[in-house]
Design a protein around this motif. Structure first.
Motif, PDB file in Angstrom:
ATOM      1  N   ARG A  27       0.824  -1.208   0.000  1.00 23.83           N
ATOM      2  CA  ARG A  27       0.000   0.000   0.000  1.00 23.83           C
ATOM      3  C   ARG A  27       0.863   1.264   0.000  1.00 23.83           C
ATOM      4  O   ARG A  27       0.619   2.198  -0.763  1.00 23.83           O
ATOM      5  CB  ARG A  27      -0.952   0.002   1.197  1.00 23.83           C
ATOM      6  CG  ARG A  27      -2.077  -1.005   1.073  1.00 23.83           C
ATOM      7  CD  ARG A  27      -2.803  -1.175   2.417  1.00 23.83           C
ATOM      8  NE  ARG A  27      -3.848  -2.158   2.321  1.00 23.83           N
ATOM      9  CZ  ARG A  27      -5.135  -1.884   2.104  1.00 23.83           C
ATOM     10  NH1 ARG A  27      -5.529  -0.633   1.966  1.00 23.83           N
ATOM     11  NH2 ARG A  27      -6.027  -2.848   2.026  1.00 23.83           N
TER      12      ARG A  27
ATOM     13  N   LYS B 198       4.710   5.187  -5.630  1.00 26.40           N
ATOM     14  CA  LYS B 198       4.774   5.119  -7.100  1.00 26.40           C
ATOM     15  C   LYS B 198       3.764   6.036  -7.765  1.00 26.40           C
ATOM     16  O   LYS B 198       3.993   6.505  -8.878  1.00 26.40           O
ATOM     17  CB  LYS B 198       4.546   3.682  -7.569  1.00 26.40           C
ATOM     18  CG  LYS B 198       5.687   2.761  -7.257  1.00 26.40           C
ATOM     19  CD  LYS B 198       5.352   1.341  -7.670  1.00 26.40           C
ATOM     20  CE  LYS B 198       6.402   0.386  -7.147  1.00 26.40           C
ATOM     21  NZ  LYS B 198       5.946  -0.992  -7.121  1.00 26.40           N
ATOM     22  N   ARG B 199       2.648   6.297  -7.090  1.00 26.95           N
ATOM     23  CA  ARG B 199       1.595   7.132  -7.674  1.00 26.95           C
ATOM     24  C   ARG B 199       1.824   8.623  -7.414  1.00 26.95           C
ATOM     25  O   ARG B 199       0.995   9.450  -7.770  1.00 26.95           O
ATOM     26  CB  ARG B 199       0.232   6.696  -7.137  1.00 26.95           C
ATOM     27  CG  ARG B 199      -0.212   5.357  -7.694  1.00 26.95           C
ATOM     28  CD  ARG B 199      -1.529   4.887  -7.093  1.00 26.95           C
ATOM     29  NE  ARG B 199      -2.571   5.894  -7.111  1.00 26.95           N
ATOM     30  CZ  ARG B 199      -3.319   6.219  -8.161  1.00 26.95           C
ATOM     31  NH1 ARG B 199      -3.138   5.596  -9.318  1.00 26.95           N
ATOM     32  NH2 ARG B 199      -4.249   7.153  -8.071  1.00 26.95           N
TER      33      ARG B 199
ATOM     34  N   TYR C  61      -6.589   4.204  -6.785  1.00 29.49           N
ATOM     35  CA  TYR C  61      -5.655   3.614  -5.829  1.00 29.49           C
ATOM     36  C   TYR C  61      -6.022   2.151  -5.553  1.00 29.49           C
ATOM     37  O   TYR C  61      -5.152   1.273  -5.541  1.00 29.49           O
ATOM     38  CB  TYR C  61      -5.657   4.421  -4.529  1.00 29.49           C
ATOM     39  CG  TYR C  61      -4.748   3.854  -3.471  1.00 29.49           C
ATOM     40  CD1 TYR C  61      -3.389   4.111  -3.486  1.00 29.49           C
ATOM     41  CD2 TYR C  61      -5.253   3.068  -2.446  1.00 29.49           C
ATOM     42  CE1 TYR C  61      -2.545   3.594  -2.511  1.00 29.49           C
ATOM     43  CE2 TYR C  61      -4.430   2.545  -1.461  1.00 29.49           C
ATOM     44  CZ  TYR C  61      -3.076   2.813  -1.507  1.00 29.49           C
ATOM     45  OH  TYR C  61      -2.261   2.292  -0.536  1.00 29.49           O
TER      46      TYR C  61
ATOM     47  N   ALA D 133      -5.020  -0.021  -8.258  1.00 27.78           N
ATOM     48  CA  ALA D 133      -3.563  -0.207  -8.234  1.00 27.78           C
ATOM     49  C   ALA D 133      -3.117  -1.224  -7.190  1.00 27.78           C
ATOM     50  O   ALA D 133      -2.091  -1.873  -7.364  1.00 27.78           O
ATOM     51  CB  ALA D 133      -2.870   1.139  -7.999  1.00 27.78           C
ATOM     52  N   ILE D 134      -3.891  -1.373  -6.104  1.00 31.20           N
ATOM     53  CA  ILE D 134      -3.510  -2.350  -5.070  1.00 31.20           C
ATOM     54  C   ILE D 134      -4.272  -3.672  -5.210  1.00 31.20           C
ATOM     55  O   ILE D 134      -4.192  -4.528  -4.333  1.00 31.20           O
ATOM     56  CB  ILE D 134      -3.665  -1.794  -3.634  1.00 31.20           C
ATOM     57  CG1 ILE D 134      -5.121  -1.500  -3.286  1.00 31.20           C
ATOM     58  CG2 ILE D 134      -2.769  -0.579  -3.417  1.00 31.20           C
ATOM     59  CD1 ILE D 134      -5.374  -1.210  -1.804  1.00 31.20           C
TER      60      ILE D 134
ATOM     61  N   THR E 238       2.684   1.589  -3.307  1.00 33.98           N
ATOM     62  CA  THR E 238       1.767   2.068  -4.351  1.00 33.98           C
ATOM     63  C   THR E 238       1.578   3.571  -4.226  1.00 33.98           C
ATOM     64  O   THR E 238       1.609   4.301  -5.222  1.00 33.98           O
ATOM     65  CB  THR E 238       0.422   1.332  -4.263  1.00 33.98           C
ATOM     66  OG1 THR E 238       0.654  -0.068  -4.456  1.00 33.98           O
ATOM     67  CG2 THR E 238      -0.563   1.834  -5.299  1.00 33.98           C
ATOM     68  N   TRP E 239       1.394   4.046  -3.011  1.00 37.54           N
ATOM     69  CA  TRP E 239       1.274   5.489  -2.769  1.00 37.54           C
ATOM     70  C   TRP E 239       2.518   6.221  -3.268  1.00 37.54           C
ATOM     71  O   TRP E 239       2.428   7.262  -3.915  1.00 37.54           O
ATOM     72  CB  TRP E 239       1.043   5.719  -1.269  1.00 37.54           C
ATOM     73  CG  TRP E 239       1.102   7.140  -0.836  1.00 37.54           C
ATOM     74  CD1 TRP E 239       0.110   8.077  -0.944  1.00 37.54           C
ATOM     75  CD2 TRP E 239       2.202   7.797  -0.198  1.00 37.54           C
ATOM     76  NE1 TRP E 239       0.537   9.276  -0.417  1.00 37.54           N
ATOM     77  CE2 TRP E 239       1.814   9.125   0.060  1.00 37.54           C
ATOM     78  CE3 TRP E 239       3.471   7.397   0.195  1.00 37.54           C
ATOM     79  CZ2 TRP E 239       2.650  10.055   0.672  1.00 37.54           C
ATOM     80  CZ3 TRP E 239       4.304   8.317   0.818  1.00 37.54           C
ATOM     81  CH2 TRP E 239       3.895   9.626   1.048  1.00 37.54           C
TER      82      TRP E 239
END
Length: 132
Positions: free
Chosen positions: A43, A49-50, A61, A64-65, A46-47
């Motif tokens: 998580r 990378k975004r 989001y 993405a996860i 991902t945050w």
């Protein structure tokens, strides 16, 4: 092992999901999840990378996860925690607030960027339940 700098950045920067220009903000303890260290790492990664946004678009989001089913039509079931919040939002907008309307809003605009819905978290890390 979590990267301590990234963890600190996440904990000090991530606020939640949606649109700060919303008339109503829903504020919770923390988001669900975090069932394992790997889940928390994924998580936060991902945050990162975004783009390390203070507010994420909830649907993007979650896609993405790997939790995109919560927003992919047709939504089979309303997410239990969000359902009553979504219905409160629909009531405030003077719109129908039955289960069908709740699932439609969850799919189309719940906690999305530029959606006039906002969900903020007091605690920065996901938790599988209130005891953890």
């Amino acid at each position: 092992m979590l990267n301590q700098e990234l963890l600190s950045d996440f904990m000090n920067s991530f606020l939640g999901y949606g649109d700060l220009s919303a008339d109503t903000w829903f504020i919770g303890m923390e988001e669900g999840g975090g069932n394992s260290l790997e889940d928390v790492q994924m998580r936060i990664g991902t945050w990162d990378k975004r783009g390390r946004r203070a507010l994420e678009d909830c649907a993007e989001y979650h896609h993405a996860i790997g939790k995109g089913h919560l927003f992919t039509p047709p939504v089979r079931a309303a997410q239990k925690t969000w359902d009553w919040l979504i219905r409160a939002q629909l009531i405030s907008e003077g719109k129908p607030f039955d289960i069908s309307a709740s699932k439609m809003m969850q799919c189309e605009r719940w906690l999305r960027s530029d959606s006039k819905t906002c969900g903020l978290e007091l605690l920065p890390l996901p938790s599988p339940n209130v005891n953890v």
